[in-house]
Scaffold this motif. Sequence first.
Motif, PDB file in Angstrom:
ATOM      1  N   ARG A   1       0.747  -1.325  -0.005  1.00 24.68           N
ATOM      2  CA  ARG A   1       0.107  -0.041  -0.043  1.00 24.68           C
ATOM      3  C   ARG A   1       0.986   1.249  -0.054  1.00 24.68           C
ATOM      4  NH1 ARG A   1      -3.522  -3.200  -1.012  1.00 24.68           N
ATOM      5  NH2 ARG A   1      -5.240  -3.651   0.243  1.00 24.68           N
ATOM      6  N   SER A   2       0.381   2.262  -0.540  1.00 22.23           N
ATOM      7  CA  SER A   2       1.021   3.604  -0.302  1.00 22.23           C
ATOM      8  C   SER A   2       0.112   4.644   0.295  1.00 22.23           C
ATOM      9  CB  SER A   2       1.536   4.041  -1.955  1.00 22.23           C
ATOM     10  OG  SER A   2       0.518   4.232  -2.760  1.00 22.23           O
TER      11      SER A   2
ATOM     12  N   ALA B   1       1.214  14.907  11.859  1.00 19.22           N
ATOM     13  CA  ALA B   1       2.082  13.648  12.618  1.00 19.22           C
ATOM     14  C   ALA B   1       1.387  12.784  13.084  1.00 19.22           C
ATOM     15  CB  ALA B   1       3.258  14.249  13.412  1.00 19.22           C
ATOM     16  N   LEU B   2       0.104  13.059  14.112  1.00 18.53           N
ATOM     17  CA  LEU B   2      -0.670  12.176  14.717  1.00 18.53           C
ATOM     18  C   LEU B   2      -1.604  11.451  13.729  1.00 18.53           C
ATOM     19  CD1 LEU B   2      -1.643  11.273  17.368  1.00 18.53           C
ATOM     20  CD2 LEU B   2      -3.227  13.309  17.399  1.00 18.53           C
TER      21      LEU B   2
ATOM     22  N   ARG C   1      -1.097   5.113   9.318  1.00 17.83           N
ATOM     23  CA  ARG C   1      -0.162   4.009   9.322  1.00 17.83           C
ATOM     24  C   ARG C   1      -0.532   2.921   9.767  1.00 17.83           C
ATOM     25  NH1 ARG C   1       5.566   3.175   7.596  1.00 17.83           N
ATOM     26  NH2 ARG C   1       5.862   1.052   8.226  1.00 17.83           N
ATOM     27  N   LYS C   2      -1.102   3.042  11.071  1.00 19.68           N
ATOM     28  CA  LYS C   2      -1.442   1.854  11.770  1.00 19.68           C
ATOM     29  C   LYS C   2      -2.726   1.195  11.129  1.00 19.68           C
ATOM     30  CE  LYS C   2      -3.053   0.516  16.362  1.00 19.68           C
ATOM     31  NZ  LYS C   2      -3.660  -0.755  15.707  1.00 19.68           N
TER      32      LYS C   2
ATOM     33  N   GLU D   1      -1.671  -0.734   7.962  1.00 17.88           N
ATOM     34  CA  GLU D   1      -1.068  -2.031   8.457  1.00 17.88           C
ATOM     35  C   GLU D   1      -1.999  -3.223   9.147  1.00 17.88           C
ATOM     36  OE1 GLU D   1       1.871  -1.077  11.475  1.00 17.88           O
ATOM     37  OE2 GLU D   1       3.172   0.096  10.088  1.00 17.88           O
ATOM     38  N   ASP D   2      -2.889  -2.902   9.755  1.00 19.17           N
ATOM     39  CA  ASP D   2      -4.135  -3.606  10.083  1.00 19.17           C
ATOM     40  C   ASP D   2      -4.871  -4.063   8.818  1.00 19.17           C
ATOM     41  OD1 ASP D   2      -3.473  -3.273  12.623  1.00 19.17           O
ATOM     42  OD2 ASP D   2      -5.173  -1.859  13.126  1.00 19.17           O
ATOM     43  N   GLU D   3      -5.276  -3.153   7.938  1.00 20.76           N
ATOM     44  CA  GLU D   3      -5.826  -3.540   6.760  1.00 20.76           C
ATOM     45  C   GLU D   3      -5.094  -4.507   5.877  1.00 20.76           C
ATOM     46  OE1 GLU D   3      -6.063  -1.204   2.963  1.00 20.76           O
ATOM     47  OE2 GLU D   3      -8.124  -1.026   3.580  1.00 20.76           O
TER      48      GLU D   3
END
Length: 190
Positions: free
Chosen positions: A126-127, A135-136, A142-143, A146-148
Motif C-alpha cells: 500500500r502507499s 504527524a498524529l 499508518r496503523k 498495517e491492520d488492513e
Amino acid sequence: MFRFKQKLTQASFILLLSSLLTACGFQLRGEYSVPEDITAISVTSYDKYSKITRLVKEQLRLSQIELVTPNKDVPNIHIIGETITDRTLSLYQNTRAAEKEVVYEVNYRVTVPDLGAKDFTATMTRSYLDNPLSALAKSAERKLIEDEMREFSAQQMMRQMARLKTEIQEFEEKQHLEESNSNTQDNSPS
C-alpha cells in the motif's frame, strides 16, 4: 399491464443470468475455501497473540474449520514471521518524504500429514501520503493501513490454501496409481 410485463421480463432476465453464472462455475471473490479434506487444523505461530495469528484463526473459523491443538496427524499452519518495510516513493522540494510505500509480508508453512510441507508468502503493498504537518494523523493512518494489510493477508492465505486442493488430489492420484501398480505386479504370474 405494462408494468407487470416489465417486472416479468426483469425477473426472467435475472433468473437467466443467475443460471448462466451458476452453470459456468462462477464464484464470488470471497468464496475461496480450504480443501474439503481438511476439516480440522492446528495453528502455530512465532507469536500466538499476534494480530495475524488471530486473523488467520478467524478466517479458518469462517471457513468452518475446527481449530485443534497441534498433533502429527492433523494439518498445521505455522506462521513463521511477518515483516513490514517501507520505502520512499516521492519527495517534497525540501527533500522530505512525500509519499511512502508500505510492504507487509507474512511467511508461513502448511504441513499436511502424508503429503508434506509447503512454504508460502503472502504479500500486500500500500502507499500513502506522508504529510509532515499532521504527524498524529500520519501515525494513525499508518496503523490503519498495517491492520488492513494484515486482514487482506489472512484472506490471501486462505486463497493460497485453496490451491492445496490440487496438490492433495495429485498426491491421492499418485498414491492410487502406485497401489494399482503394486497390485498388478502382485497378481502377475511369475
